[in-house]
Design a protein around this motif. Sequence first.
Motif, short mmCIF file in Angstrom:
data_model
loop_
_atom_site.label_atom_id
_atom_site.label_comp_id
_atom_site.label_asym_id
_atom_site.label_seq_id
_atom_site.Cartn_x
_atom_site.Cartn_y
_atom_site.Cartn_z
N UNK A 178 5.72 -3.65 -1.93
CA UNK A 178 5.33 -3.00 -3.20
C UNK A 178 3.88 -2.53 -3.08
N UNK A 179 3.70 -1.23 -3.10
CA UNK A 179 2.36 -0.66 -3.04
C UNK A 179 1.67 -0.75 -4.40
N UNK A 180 0.35 -0.61 -4.37
CA UNK A 180 -0.44 -0.69 -5.60
C UNK A 180 -1.45 0.44 -5.63
N UNK A 181 -1.44 1.21 -6.73
CA UNK A 181 -2.47 2.22 -6.97
C UNK A 181 -3.29 1.76 -8.17
N UNK A 212 0.00 -10.70 0.33
CA UNK A 212 -0.65 -9.44 0.00
C UNK A 212 -0.93 -8.64 1.26
N UNK A 213 -0.57 -7.35 1.24
CA UNK A 213 -0.85 -6.44 2.36
C UNK A 213 -1.85 -5.40 1.85
N UNK A 214 -3.11 -5.52 2.28
CA UNK A 214 -4.16 -4.62 1.81
C UNK A 214 -3.86 -3.17 2.16
N UNK A 215 -3.08 -2.94 3.20
CA UNK A 215 -2.75 -1.57 3.60
C UNK A 215 -1.89 -0.87 2.55
N UNK A 216 -1.28 -1.64 1.67
CA UNK A 216 -0.44 -1.06 0.63
C UNK A 216 -1.18 -0.85 -0.68
N UNK A 217 -2.47 -1.17 -0.69
CA UNK A 217 -3.27 -1.05 -1.91
C UNK A 217 -4.30 0.07 -1.78
N UNK A 218 -4.25 1.02 -2.70
CA UNK A 218 -5.18 2.15 -2.66
C UNK A 218 -5.83 2.33 -4.03
N UNK A 219 -6.96 3.03 -4.04
CA UNK A 219 -7.73 3.20 -5.27
C UNK A 219 -7.77 4.66 -5.71
N UNK A 220 -7.76 4.86 -7.01
CA UNK A 220 -7.87 6.20 -7.59
C UNK A 220 -8.67 6.09 -8.88
N UNK A 226 -5.73 12.29 -8.54
CA UNK A 226 -6.04 11.30 -7.52
C UNK A 226 -4.86 10.39 -7.23
N UNK A 227 -4.03 10.15 -8.24
CA UNK A 227 -2.80 9.39 -8.00
C UNK A 227 -1.94 10.09 -6.97
N UNK A 228 -1.84 11.42 -7.10
CA UNK A 228 -1.09 12.23 -6.14
C UNK A 228 -1.70 12.13 -4.75
N UNK A 229 -3.00 12.27 -4.68
CA UNK A 229 -3.70 12.29 -3.39
C UNK A 229 -3.54 10.97 -2.63
N UNK A 230 -3.80 9.85 -3.30
CA UNK A 230 -3.74 8.57 -2.59
C UNK A 230 -2.30 8.17 -2.29
N UNK A 231 -1.36 8.55 -3.17
CA UNK A 231 0.05 8.23 -2.92
C UNK A 231 0.57 8.98 -1.71
N UNK A 232 0.10 10.20 -1.51
CA UNK A 232 0.55 10.98 -0.36
C UNK A 232 0.13 10.30 0.94
#
Length: 337
Positions: A178-181, A212-220, A226-232
Amino acid sequence: MAGIKDVARAAGVSVATVSRALSGRGNVSPSALAAVQQAAHDLGYVVSSTASGLASGRTRNIGVLVPVINHWFYASVLEGICTALMREGYDTTLYQLTKDPDQRHQIFSDFLQRQRVDAVIAVNLELSEAELVALHALDKPLVGVGGPLPGVPTLQVDDEAVSALGTAHLLSLGHTRVGYIGGSSETDVDFRVPSHRRIGYEHALAEAGIKLDEALCVSADFTMAQGYSVAKQLLGNPAARPTAIFAASDEMAIGAILAARDLGLQLPRDLSVVGVDDHDLAEFFGLTTIRQLPHEQGELAVAMLLRAIRKEEPAQAHTLGHELVVRSSTSRPPADH
């Protein structure tokens, strides 16, 4: 322009009776009230807010402090506040607290100190100790929406519980990646919603026994763009991408949905997405989300504040409810995952 004496003469009552009838303070007989209201209407007489303020010690103006105004959540809260205040005959003065220390200092040391507001509503703000001292020094009713602010009665949603619920929904469907934005360190400076929602996400993973996998967590920055950009970026590697995403706002979640579509992914077959807010566009995108009713939060804050202004009861903190709204953006993960 007609004055209060003209209204009194036309209604056949004293100036004092006109004042009581139009201000709502003091006893006036139903017949006198009707005569005054009719005379004021016929003459086009409007009560002077300045004169009324001098007489009552009130300005009928409420100051509202917000960190940003161009996000849907804040615009919705402000709409609720302004609608409720206008209905009660109050004006609204809006102060946007930017990151500029000089601007913030001017608001707390100058604008608010001019005594032009009867009370203050602070929306999702992280204030310094000096700013809090200045706010309390106004000695006027204070209410917070979000927060919490030390010493300020606040209406707030449990942001940790909100994100834990959204994440747990995805986990209950069988998703383990499960990724996290969430918010960036920049958005966390003014309001701590981003960090609280990250904590809830992590707690839900821990409860499910998932590391927890930090690689699946991104910031916007809580925007669709920005949601679009980081999700891509998050979804760009087929071998490592998550099967689900929890986004800390619907706008970022919608950005993630658009990014997934551009990458050829189909929702919810290839990816499940959950957001927070129940944005006006959430149903259009079939977005599963956590509903928190920001417009109603604004109206409730005003009701709580007006009771304090009228000395009917002191303002008290309240935790507001939230609700999982399941739509078509979530389902079980693909069988090969």
